[in-house]
Design a protein around this motif. Sequence first.
Motif, PDB file in Angstrom:
ATOM      1  N   GLY A  71       0.817  -1.201   0.000  1.00 14.34           N
ATOM      2  CA  GLY A  71       0.000   0.000   0.000  1.00 14.34           C
ATOM      3  C   GLY A  71       0.853   1.253   0.000  1.00 14.34           C
ATOM      4  N   ILE A  72       0.284   2.321  -0.538  1.00 21.34           N
ATOM      5  CA  ILE A  72       1.017   3.585  -0.602  1.00 21.34           C
ATOM      6  C   ILE A  72       1.366   4.090   0.799  1.00 21.34           C
ATOM      7  CG2 ILE A  72      -1.097   4.982  -0.778  1.00 21.34           C
ATOM      8  CD1 ILE A  72       2.267   5.780  -2.464  1.00 21.34           C
ATOM      9  N   SER A  73       0.467   3.887   1.757  1.00 19.78           N
ATOM     10  CA  SER A  73       0.772   4.348   3.121  1.00 19.78           C
ATOM     11  C   SER A  73       1.913   3.538   3.722  1.00 19.78           C
ATOM     12  CB  SER A  73      -0.470   4.293   4.014  1.00 19.78           C
ATOM     13  OG  SER A  73      -0.944   2.976   4.111  1.00 19.78           O
ATOM     14  N   THR A  74       1.987   2.249   3.395  1.00 18.29           N
ATOM     15  CA  THR A  74       3.097   1.406   3.865  1.00 18.29           C
ATOM     16  C   THR A  74       4.403   1.890   3.261  1.00 18.29           C
ATOM     17  OG1 THR A  74       1.644  -0.494   4.128  1.00 18.29           O
ATOM     18  CG2 THR A  74       4.000  -0.952   3.929  1.00 18.29           C
ATOM     19  N   ALA A  75       4.386   2.161   1.974  1.00 22.87           N
ATOM     20  CA  ALA A  75       5.594   2.642   1.300  1.00 22.87           C
ATOM     21  C   ALA A  75       6.050   3.970   1.885  1.00 22.87           C
ATOM     22  CB  ALA A  75       5.336   2.783  -0.195  1.00 22.87           C
ATOM     23  N   ARG A  76       5.100   4.853   2.156  1.00 25.06           N
ATOM     24  CA  ARG A  76       5.448   6.147   2.761  1.00 25.06           C
ATOM     25  C   ARG A  76       6.050   5.955   4.141  1.00 25.06           C
ATOM     26  NH1 ARG A  76      -0.061   8.970   0.898  1.00 25.06           N
ATOM     27  NH2 ARG A  76       0.632   9.669  -1.153  1.00 25.06           N
ATOM     28  N   THR A  77       5.482   5.033   4.913  1.00 26.50           N
ATOM     29  CA  THR A  77       6.003   4.756   6.255  1.00 26.50           C
ATOM     30  C   THR A  77       7.428   4.229   6.173  1.00 26.50           C
ATOM     31  OG1 THR A  77       3.799   4.300   7.111  1.00 26.50           O
ATOM     32  CG2 THR A  77       5.655   3.399   8.360  1.00 26.50           C
ATOM     33  N   TRP A  78       7.667   3.282   5.269  1.00 23.89           N
ATOM     34  CA  TRP A  78       9.014   2.723   5.118  1.00 23.89           C
ATOM     35  C   TRP A  78      10.008   3.790   4.689  1.00 23.89           C
ATOM     36  CZ3 TRP A  78       7.730  -2.395   2.058  1.00 23.89           C
ATOM     37  CH2 TRP A  78       7.076  -3.282   2.930  1.00 23.89           C
ATOM     38  N   ARG A  79       9.583   4.650   3.747  1.00 24.28           N
ATOM     39  CA  ARG A  79      10.470   5.715   3.283  1.00 24.28           C
ATOM     40  C   ARG A  79      10.797   6.668   4.439  1.00 24.28           C
ATOM     41  NH1 ARG A  79       9.802   8.988  -2.197  1.00 24.28           N
ATOM     42  NH2 ARG A  79      11.914   8.382  -2.658  1.00 24.28           N
ATOM     43  N   ARG A  80       9.787   7.051   5.217  1.00 20.57           N
ATOM     44  CA  ARG A  80      10.000   7.961   6.347  1.00 20.57           C
ATOM     45  C   ARG A  80      10.932   7.335   7.373  1.00 20.57           C
ATOM     46  NH1 ARG A  80       7.846   7.642  11.009  1.00 20.57           N
ATOM     47  NH2 ARG A  80       6.075   6.408  10.315  1.00 20.57           N
ATOM     48  N   ARG A  81      10.689   6.060   7.704  1.00 17.35           N
ATOM     49  CA  ARG A  81      11.557   5.384   8.682  1.00 17.35           C
ATOM     50  C   ARG A  81      12.992   5.322   8.184  1.00 17.35           C
ATOM     51  NH1 ARG A  81       7.719   0.347  10.407  1.00 17.35           N
ATOM     52  NH2 ARG A  81       6.280   1.544  11.671  1.00 17.35           N
ATOM     53  N   TYR A  82      13.169   5.073   6.887  1.00 20.09           N
ATOM     54  CA  TYR A  82      14.515   5.012   6.340  1.00 20.09           C
ATOM     55  C   TYR A  82      15.191   6.380   6.438  1.00 20.09           C
ATOM     56  CZ  TYR A  82      18.350   4.751   3.069  1.00 20.09           C
ATOM     57  OH  TYR A  82      19.593   4.821   2.501  1.00 20.09           O
ATOM     58  N   ARG A  83      14.470   7.435   6.107  1.00 18.84           N
ATOM     59  CA  ARG A  83      15.028   8.788   6.196  1.00 18.84           C
ATOM     60  C   ARG A  83      15.408   9.148   7.620  1.00 18.84           C
ATOM     61  NH1 ARG A  83      10.965  12.263   2.343  1.00 18.84           N
ATOM     62  NH2 ARG A  83      11.829  11.582   0.360  1.00 18.84           N
ATOM     63  N   GLU A  84      14.581   8.717   8.576  1.00 17.02           N
ATOM     64  CA  GLU A  84      14.832   9.067   9.980  1.00 17.02           C
ATOM     65  C   GLU A  84      15.938   8.231  10.613  1.00 17.02           C
ATOM     66  OE1 GLU A  84      11.025   8.649  11.831  1.00 17.02           O
ATOM     67  OE2 GLU A  84      10.235  10.492  10.941  1.00 17.02           O
ATOM     68  N   SER A  85      15.976   6.935  10.282  1.00 13.18           N
ATOM     69  CA  SER A  85      16.920   6.052  10.968  1.00 13.18           C
ATOM     70  C   SER A  85      18.100   5.613  10.103  1.00 13.18           C
ATOM     71  CB  SER A  85      16.200   4.797  11.466  1.00 13.18           C
ATOM     72  OG  SER A  85      15.829   3.972  10.372  1.00 13.18           O
ATOM     73  N   GLY A  86      17.928   5.640   8.801  1.00 13.26           N
ATOM     74  CA  GLY A  86      18.986   5.169   7.910  1.00 13.26           C
ATOM     75  C   GLY A  86      19.030   3.660   7.781  1.00 13.26           C
ATOM     76  N   LYS A  87      18.127   2.971   8.442  1.00  6.29           N
ATOM     77  CA  LYS A  87      18.117   1.510   8.398  1.00  6.29           C
ATOM     78  C   LYS A  87      17.323   1.026   7.200  1.00  6.29           C
ATOM     79  CE  LYS A  87      18.533   1.037  13.358  1.00  6.29           C
ATOM     80  NZ  LYS A  87      17.926   0.554  14.581  1.00  6.29           N
ATOM     81  N   ARG A  88      17.889   0.082   6.484  1.00  9.00           N
ATOM     82  CA  ARG A  88      17.243  -0.438   5.279  1.00  9.00           C
ATOM     83  C   ARG A  88      16.432  -1.692   5.548  1.00  9.00           C
ATOM     84  NH1 ARG A  88      20.969   0.408   0.169  1.00  9.00           N
ATOM     85  NH2 ARG A  88      18.970  -0.096  -0.722  1.00  9.00           N
ATOM     86  N   HIS A  89      16.538  -2.242   6.734  1.00  6.00           N
ATOM     87  CA  HIS A  89      15.808  -3.483   7.029  1.00  6.00           C
ATOM     88  C   HIS A  89      14.572  -3.176   7.862  1.00  6.00           C
ATOM     89  CE1 HIS A  89      17.343  -3.305  11.121  1.00  6.00           C
ATOM     90  NE2 HIS A  89      18.507  -2.995  10.585  1.00  6.00           N
ATOM     91  N   ALA A  90      13.675  -4.114   7.859  1.00  8.81           N
ATOM     92  CA  ALA A  90      12.433  -3.950   8.621  1.00  8.81           C
ATOM     93  C   ALA A  90      12.713  -4.099  10.109  1.00  8.81           C
ATOM     94  CB  ALA A  90      11.412  -4.983   8.180  1.00  8.81           C
ATOM     95  N   SER A  91      11.962  -3.370  10.884  1.00  7.85           N
ATOM     96  CA  SER A  91      12.080  -3.522  12.326  1.00  7.85           C
ATOM     97  C   SER A  91      11.170  -4.668  12.774  1.00  7.85           C
ATOM     98  CB  SER A  91      11.688  -2.226  13.032  1.00  7.85           C
ATOM     99  OG  SER A  91      10.357  -1.913  12.724  1.00  7.85           O
ATOM    100  N   ARG A  92      11.370  -5.112  13.982  1.00  7.34           N
ATOM    101  CA  ARG A  92      10.500  -6.169  14.510  1.00  7.34           C
ATOM    102  C   ARG A  92       9.073  -5.662  14.563  1.00  7.34           C
ATOM    103  NH1 ARG A  92      12.331  -8.723  19.903  1.00  7.34           N
ATOM    104  NH2 ARG A  92      10.542  -9.986  19.327  1.00  7.34           N
ATOM    105  N   ALA A  93       8.177  -6.521  14.231  1.00  6.27           N
ATOM    106  CA  ALA A  93       6.762  -6.137  14.269  1.00  6.27           C
ATOM    107  C   ALA A  93       6.350  -5.882  15.713  1.00  6.27           C
ATOM    108  CB  ALA A  93       5.909  -7.240  13.660  1.00  6.27           C
TER     109      ALA A  93
END
Length: 59
Positions: free
Chosen positions: A21-43
């Motif tokens: 979903g677009i909201s998921t993609a936006r969330t992942w992009r934001r998290r990457y910009r904020e943390s620099g981490k390319r992997h998923a965090s624990r659910a």
Amino acid sequence: MIAALEEGLSTRKAARRFRVGISTARTWRRRYRESGKRHASRASRRARSSIRMKVTSSA
């Protein structure tokens, strides 16, 4: 997906390509910009009680 975003793909097109979903993609992009981490965090999950109640029926 992050690599595709870094190459210039729009968030909307990356979401479509990776079938999220677009909201998921936006969330992942934001998290990457904020943390620099390319992997998923624990659910995150709601904490559950370790005590289980036993249900008994009275006859």
